[in-house]
Design a protein around this motif. Structure first.
Motif, PDB file in Angstrom:
ATOM      1  N   GLU A 254      -3.454   0.141  -3.712  1.00 43.47           N
ATOM      2  CA  GLU A 254      -3.111  -1.132  -3.087  1.00 43.47           C
ATOM      3  C   GLU A 254      -2.757  -2.153  -4.169  1.00 43.47           C
ATOM      4  O   GLU A 254      -3.516  -2.355  -5.119  1.00 43.47           O
ATOM      5  CB  GLU A 254      -4.278  -1.633  -2.236  1.00 43.47           C
ATOM      6  CG  GLU A 254      -3.922  -2.819  -1.367  1.00 43.47           C
ATOM      7  CD  GLU A 254      -5.064  -3.216  -0.448  1.00 43.47           C
ATOM      8  OE1 GLU A 254      -4.854  -3.319   0.762  1.00 43.47           O
ATOM      9  OE2 GLU A 254      -6.184  -3.414  -0.966  1.00 43.47           O
TER      10      GLU A 254
ATOM     11  N   SER B 136       4.250   0.666   2.257  1.00 45.75           N
ATOM     12  CA  SER B 136       4.257  -0.252   3.392  1.00 45.75           C
ATOM     13  C   SER B 136       3.822  -1.619   2.879  1.00 45.75           C
ATOM     14  O   SER B 136       2.852  -1.732   2.124  1.00 45.75           O
ATOM     15  CB  SER B 136       3.301   0.234   4.482  1.00 45.75           C
ATOM     16  OG  SER B 136       3.706   1.497   4.970  1.00 45.75           O
TER      17      SER B 136
ATOM     18  N   ASP C  73      -2.978  -8.122   5.216  1.00 38.85           N
ATOM     19  CA  ASP C  73      -3.455  -6.782   5.533  1.00 38.85           C
ATOM     20  C   ASP C  73      -3.042  -6.380   6.940  1.00 38.85           C
ATOM     21  O   ASP C  73      -2.640  -5.235   7.183  1.00 38.85           O
ATOM     22  CB  ASP C  73      -4.979  -6.743   5.381  1.00 38.85           C
ATOM     23  CG  ASP C  73      -5.518  -5.335   5.318  1.00 38.85           C
ATOM     24  OD1 ASP C  73      -5.145  -4.601   4.389  1.00 38.85           O
ATOM     25  OD2 ASP C  73      -6.310  -4.947   6.204  1.00 38.85           O
TER      26      ASP C  73
ATOM     27  N   ASP D 259       0.859  -1.189   0.000  1.00 37.46           N
ATOM     28  CA  ASP D 259       0.000   0.000   0.000  1.00 37.46           C
ATOM     29  C   ASP D 259       0.892   1.235   0.000  1.00 37.46           C
ATOM     30  O   ASP D 259       1.836   1.337   0.798  1.00 37.46           O
ATOM     31  CB  ASP D 259      -0.913   0.007   1.232  1.00 37.46           C
ATOM     32  CG  ASP D 259      -1.928   1.131   1.175  1.00 37.46           C
ATOM     33  OD1 ASP D 259      -2.969   0.952   0.525  1.00 37.46           O
ATOM     34  OD2 ASP D 259      -1.676   2.196   1.781  1.00 37.46           O
TER      35      ASP D 259
ATOM     36  N   ASP E 141       2.195   4.879   0.714  1.00 40.37           N
ATOM     37  CA  ASP E 141       2.071   5.841   1.810  1.00 40.37           C
ATOM     38  C   ASP E 141       2.023   7.259   1.237  1.00 40.37           C
ATOM     39  O   ASP E 141       2.863   7.637   0.426  1.00 40.37           O
ATOM     40  CB  ASP E 141       3.263   5.726   2.771  1.00 40.37           C
ATOM     41  CG  ASP E 141       3.425   4.310   3.306  1.00 40.37           C
ATOM     42  OD1 ASP E 141       2.396   3.677   3.584  1.00 40.37           O
ATOM     43  OD2 ASP E 141       4.573   3.849   3.431  1.00 40.37           O
TER      44      ASP E 141
ATOM     45  N   LYS F 275       6.308   3.207   8.353  1.00 43.55           N
ATOM     46  CA  LYS F 275       6.108   3.193   6.903  1.00 43.55           C
ATOM     47  C   LYS F 275       7.416   2.893   6.169  1.00 43.55           C
ATOM     48  O   LYS F 275       8.478   2.778   6.776  1.00 43.55           O
ATOM     49  CB  LYS F 275       5.494   4.506   6.417  1.00 43.55           C
ATOM     50  CG  LYS F 275       4.163   4.839   7.083  1.00 43.55           C
ATOM     51  CD  LYS F 275       3.594   6.155   6.580  1.00 43.55           C
ATOM     52  CE  LYS F 275       2.276   6.458   7.266  1.00 43.55           C
ATOM     53  NZ  LYS F 275       1.680   7.733   6.823  1.00 43.55           N
TER      54      LYS F 275
ATOM     55  N   GLU G 121     -10.993   6.528  15.321  1.00 39.03           N
ATOM     56  CA  GLU G 121     -10.716   5.947  14.004  1.00 39.03           C
ATOM     57  C   GLU G 121     -11.990   5.477  13.311  1.00 39.03           C
ATOM     58  O   GLU G 121     -12.117   5.582  12.086  1.00 39.03           O
ATOM     59  CB  GLU G 121      -9.757   4.760  14.149  1.00 39.03           C
ATOM     60  CG  GLU G 121      -8.347   5.138  14.569  1.00 39.03           C
ATOM     61  CD  GLU G 121      -7.462   3.922  14.723  1.00 39.03           C
ATOM     62  OE1 GLU G 121      -7.856   2.841  14.206  1.00 39.03           O
ATOM     63  OE2 GLU G 121      -6.395   4.013  15.346  1.00 39.03           O
TER      64      GLU G 121
ATOM     65  N   TYR H  54      -0.570  -3.105   7.793  1.00 45.18           N
ATOM     66  CA  TYR H  54      -0.880  -2.004   8.708  1.00 45.18           C
ATOM     67  C   TYR H  54       0.123  -1.941   9.857  1.00 45.18           C
ATOM     68  O   TYR H  54       0.403  -0.861  10.381  1.00 45.18           O
ATOM     69  CB  TYR H  54      -2.308  -2.141   9.240  1.00 45.18           C
ATOM     70  CG  TYR H  54      -3.332  -1.575   8.297  1.00 45.18           C
ATOM     71  CD1 TYR H  54      -3.487  -0.196   8.166  1.00 45.18           C
ATOM     72  CD2 TYR H  54      -4.118  -2.406   7.509  1.00 45.18           C
ATOM     73  CE1 TYR H  54      -4.408   0.327   7.283  1.00 45.18           C
ATOM     74  CE2 TYR H  54      -5.040  -1.891   6.619  1.00 45.18           C
ATOM     75  CZ  TYR H  54      -5.184  -0.522   6.511  1.00 45.18           C
ATOM     76  OH  TYR H  54      -6.091   0.010   5.630  1.00 45.18           O
TER      77      TYR H  54
ATOM     78  N   LYS I 144       2.913   0.059   8.463  1.00 39.70           N
ATOM     79  CA  LYS I 144       2.593   1.482   8.493  1.00 39.70           C
ATOM     80  C   LYS I 144       2.784   2.054   9.896  1.00 39.70           C
ATOM     81  O   LYS I 144       3.321   3.151  10.074  1.00 39.70           O
ATOM     82  CB  LYS I 144       1.152   1.706   8.031  1.00 39.70           C
ATOM     83  CG  LYS I 144       0.944   1.647   6.525  1.00 39.70           C
ATOM     84  CD  LYS I 144      -0.481   2.033   6.166  1.00 39.70           C
ATOM     85  CE  LYS I 144      -0.671   2.011   4.657  1.00 39.70           C
ATOM     86  NZ  LYS I 144       0.099   3.087   3.992  1.00 39.70           N
ATOM     87  N   ALA I 145       2.326   1.290  10.898  1.00 41.05           N
ATOM     88  CA  ALA I 145       2.431   1.772  12.271  1.00 41.05           C
ATOM     89  C   ALA I 145       3.878   1.854  12.740  1.00 41.05           C
ATOM     90  O   ALA I 145       4.210   2.656  13.618  1.00 41.05           O
ATOM     91  CB  ALA I 145       1.635   0.859  13.199  1.00 41.05           C
TER      92      ALA I 145
END
Length: 758
Positions: free
Chosen positions: A412, A452, A473, A368, A370, A484, A560, A477, A480-481
């Motif tokens: 994506e 990411s 997935d 994905d 960023d 990235k 969120e 994520y 990303k956390a």
């Protein structure tokens, strides 16, 4: 400058004079023939030659004037008119030479050549089909209509003249003239195209074709009955059709906007699709009726029907071929991404399921981009599409034959690694990250996001391809956390954390409706007197399985998912009801409520606050709304207007955690705040004698005084911190030193002065 623009314009006066002369010729011929004056045949021939020659000259001029795309159309029409003039000239010469009806091969060849060029002109018009297959299909449609006319024409024209000498090939060939006319009319209707304005030139030419078709039909009937003689009034119809062709040259070319080819063509109406087949039914009926008493079918009808069947078979062959091409195109549309040319989600899922059924190791690498949304917002979606295209090319080169890369949607992408693995999924992720690094010069453009990547390998814990994609997935994520521009492989810990998070979100959706939320209040005291002057409302979640959860456990998830709005409304109403109860014991007590950033953007914020105060009977001055610095600075002018309206009503506005955000002096002039709450990170360092922390708290206190803002020191837990903030001059304090968050029933007894020095 194009040749169409550079060509000299036709003189308007000369054009009008020529048109008037042509009209006079046609009208004169009509009067002459109807009146039956001497020399009618010669007048008929001379009129047709003159008008067709005039029309040919005008078509040549139109070819020079009009854009390049129409030159071939007008040039072919000019050739058609010249062939008509030449054919009529030969006709006249041979007739004057002693042949009553000179249906000679030369005359027939000239007229047939004119039909060919006229048909080619229609197929080459601006609205005509662009491909050879499309032109062939349109031509066959016209031929079908023309051939279907043969048995119909036999039934209507020749059935009652059985004694006529129909074995004469020249006389029999005359039956084909109406057929050719209807063929051209069918082609004109087809190329005119549905759903767009009709070009007037084609309309006028179509009227000329209709007149010629009617004239040819009458001519064939008269010849078949032996009642036609040159100079018949029907002869005026042919120069009239030429006159309309010349008139068509006066209209401007069709207006075609830029990018017309990109506009989706409208679907043709049903009658347009059925047009070539409708006369076939009439032809079948005519064949049945034309059979002689002996049971035989006339030779011409039989040959015509055989030709019709052959053309229908050819037409259906083209349709079948076109359907195959359409199926191939639909497959490409269904299984590939139209922007990048990569396989799409549907293809990826099909390949993934096939790989799982085949057995062997299977892994999914999910990628994905960023910051892609920022590229779209800053440079527009066209720049975003170009970025996706170039990114796809780089990733395709990086993956090579080691996996199948697909675009799942948006920004994506995914890579399927199955069977014998030349490289591991982790190594492939490293290659992808390296391929997406900006090239020299791209760093300054601001249109090159990082990526990411999440990796999941199929194992016993998976039951289907959806489980594998879910784990990829989860890992993506997690990447990303973690900052990235990195990759993570899904582990049992990551999976359990994600599943627990999803379950917590699902439980949170029911928390408000099922009454699982509860309120606790932390007192805010007056540092000079030790009196509890206010309390901050803090929400807790009494989870049925996990026990009481603090805001840090569930409020980020609520923000969120958007659930924070419902929680905020509940907190505001509960806090207002609690404050109304307190004020029965201490009329000056107020309550402070935290408002999420998402709620500031809601146009119903004012209605929510005023409705809660009205329902509880709480005056506006008894309510304080606490908002973080970042939420206030990121707010729009509409947010500031809402806060100003609340401030005008008497509601107090507090800036929470002051000092941890931007802390810009400029926004203090714009935000209608009434107090600042110094963040606990500064107060906690006062114990250690941190001079910088002391100076910071003192500076904020003086700044608040300059702006006429009250100050609350948060996080006061020790006597030393209490002494420090008191010495600095802070008027109010909040923290465990004065009381922990507690229920309303436990807070009511504290609404009396307390010993602030202890």
């Amino acid at each position: 400058m194009s040749l169409a623009v550079a060509a000299p314009a036709r003189h308007p006066l000369a054009g009008r004079v020529g048109l008037v002369a042509a009209v006079v010729v046609v009208l004169g011929e009509m009067i002459w023939l109807v009146a039956g004056l001497p020399g009618a045949a010669l007048v008929s021939d001379l009129g047709a030659m003159a008008v067709s020659s005039w029309a040919a000259v005008l078509c040549i001029g139109a070819a020079r004037r009009h854009p390049h795309a129409l030159r071939r159309f007008w040039s072919l029409l000019a050739a058609t008119m010249m062939l008509a003039a030449l054919g009529r000239t030969v006709w006249t010469v041979e007739r004057l030479g002693g042949i009553d009806l000179p249906h000679t091969p030369l005359v027939g060849g000239l007229f047939t050549a004119g039909i060919v060029t006229g048909t080619a002109a229609l197929l080459c018009s601006r609205a005509g089909p662009r491909s050879l297959i499309g032109q062939a299909r349109t031509l066959l449609d016209g031929v079908i209509v023309g051939l279907a006319l043969i048995p119909i024409g036999w039934l209507l024209v020749f059935r009652d003249v059985a004694d006529a000498d129909l074995a004469d090939p020249l006389r029999t060939f005359g039956l084909l003239y109406p057929m050719f006319d209807l063929m051209q009319l069918t082609i004109l209707v087809a190329v005119a195209g549905p759903g767009r304005p009709m070009w007037r030139s084609l309309t006028v030419i179509g009227a000329g074709l209709a007149i010629r078709a009617g004239a040819d039909t009458v001519y064939v009937s008269l010849v078949a009955h032996g009642s036609y003689a040159p100079g018949h009034p029907v002869d005026v119809c042919w120069p009239l059709s030429y006159l309309l062709v010349g008139l068509a040259t006066r209209y401007p070319p069709p207006v075609c906007g830029d990018g017309e080819e990109d506009v989706e063509s409208p679907l043709p109406p049903w009658w347009r699709v059925a047009l070539p087949y409708l006369p076939v039914g009439g032809a079948i009926v005519a064949v049945m009726l034309s059979r002689r008493p002996t049971g035989q079918t006339p030779h011409l009808v039989f040959v015509g029907m055989m030709a019709l069947l052959g053309v229908l078979a050819l037409r259906q062959g083209l349709a079948a071929n076109e359907n195959l091409r359409l199926v191939g195109r639909l497959r490409r549309l269904a299984y590939s991404d139209q922007l990048t040319g990569l396989p799409n989600r549907l293809t990826f899922i099909r390949r993934l399921r096939r790989a799982l059924r085949a057995g062997g190791p299977v892994a999914v690498v999910l990628l994905d981009l960023d910051g892609f949304k920022q590229v779209n917002d800053r440079f527009g979606h066209a720049a975003g599409d170009r970025l996706l295209t170039t990114t796809a090319e780089r990733m395709r080169d990086a993956v090579g034959p080691d996996g199948m890369i697909a675009r799942l949607g948006g920004d994506e992408f995914a890579v399927l690694v199955a069977g014998d693995r030349p490289v591991s999924p982790e190594r492939l992720a490293v290659r992808l990250l390296a391929a997406l690094e900006p090239l020299p010069g791209e760093e300054d453009l601001g249109v090159h996001p990082s990526a990411s990547i999440g990796i999941a390998e199929y194992g016993p814990q998976h039951t289907s391809h959806t489980d594998l994609l879910r784990d990829a997935d989860i890992a993506m994520y997690a990447a990303k956390a973690s900052g990235k521009s990195a990759y993570r492989t899904c582990t049992a810990e990551l999976r359990e954390s994600a599943v627990g998070r999803a379950e917590l979100i699902a439980d949170l959706r029911r928390a408000v409706d099922e009454g699982q939320l509860l309120m606790e209040f932390q007192p805010i005291v007056d540092l000079a007197t030790g009196t509890v002057r206010s309390a901050e409302a803090l929400v807790r979640w009494r989870h049925p399985r996990l026990g009481v959860l603090t805001p840090a456990r569930f409020l980020p998830l609520a923000e969120e998912t958007g659930l924070i709005l419902g929680i905020d409304r509940w907190v505001i109403h509960e806090a207002c009801r609690a404050a109304a109860t307190w004020r029965e014991h201490a009329p000056e007590v107020t309550v402070a409520v935290n408002i999420a950033a998402a709620h500031l953007c809601r146009p119903d914020l004012i209605a929510t606050v005023t409705g809660a105060m009205g329902a509880a009977g709480l005056p506006p001055r008894a309510l304080t709304l606490e908002l973080t610095e970042s939420a206030l600075i990121e707010g729009s002018e509409a947010v500031l207007d809402r806060l100003a309206q609340l401030r005008d009503l008497g509601v107090r506005i507090a800036i929470d955690d002051f000092g941890t955000g931007y802390s810009s002096l400029s926004y203090l002039h714009r935000i209608p705040a009434t107090e600042l709450k110094i963040d606990r990170s500064f107060v906690s360092r006062l114990d250690a004698g941190d001079a910088r922390a002391y100076a910071t708290v003192e500076m904020v206190n003086r700044l608040a005084g300059a702006f006429d803002l009250a100050v609350v020191a948060e996080g006061v837990e020790t006597g030393a911190q209490h002494a420090a903030v008191t010495a600095i001059g802070c008027r109010q304090g909040q923290g465990w030193r004065y009381g922990r968050p507690t229920a309303l029933s436990d807070l009511l007894p504290t609404l009396v002065p307390v010993d602030a020095a202890r």
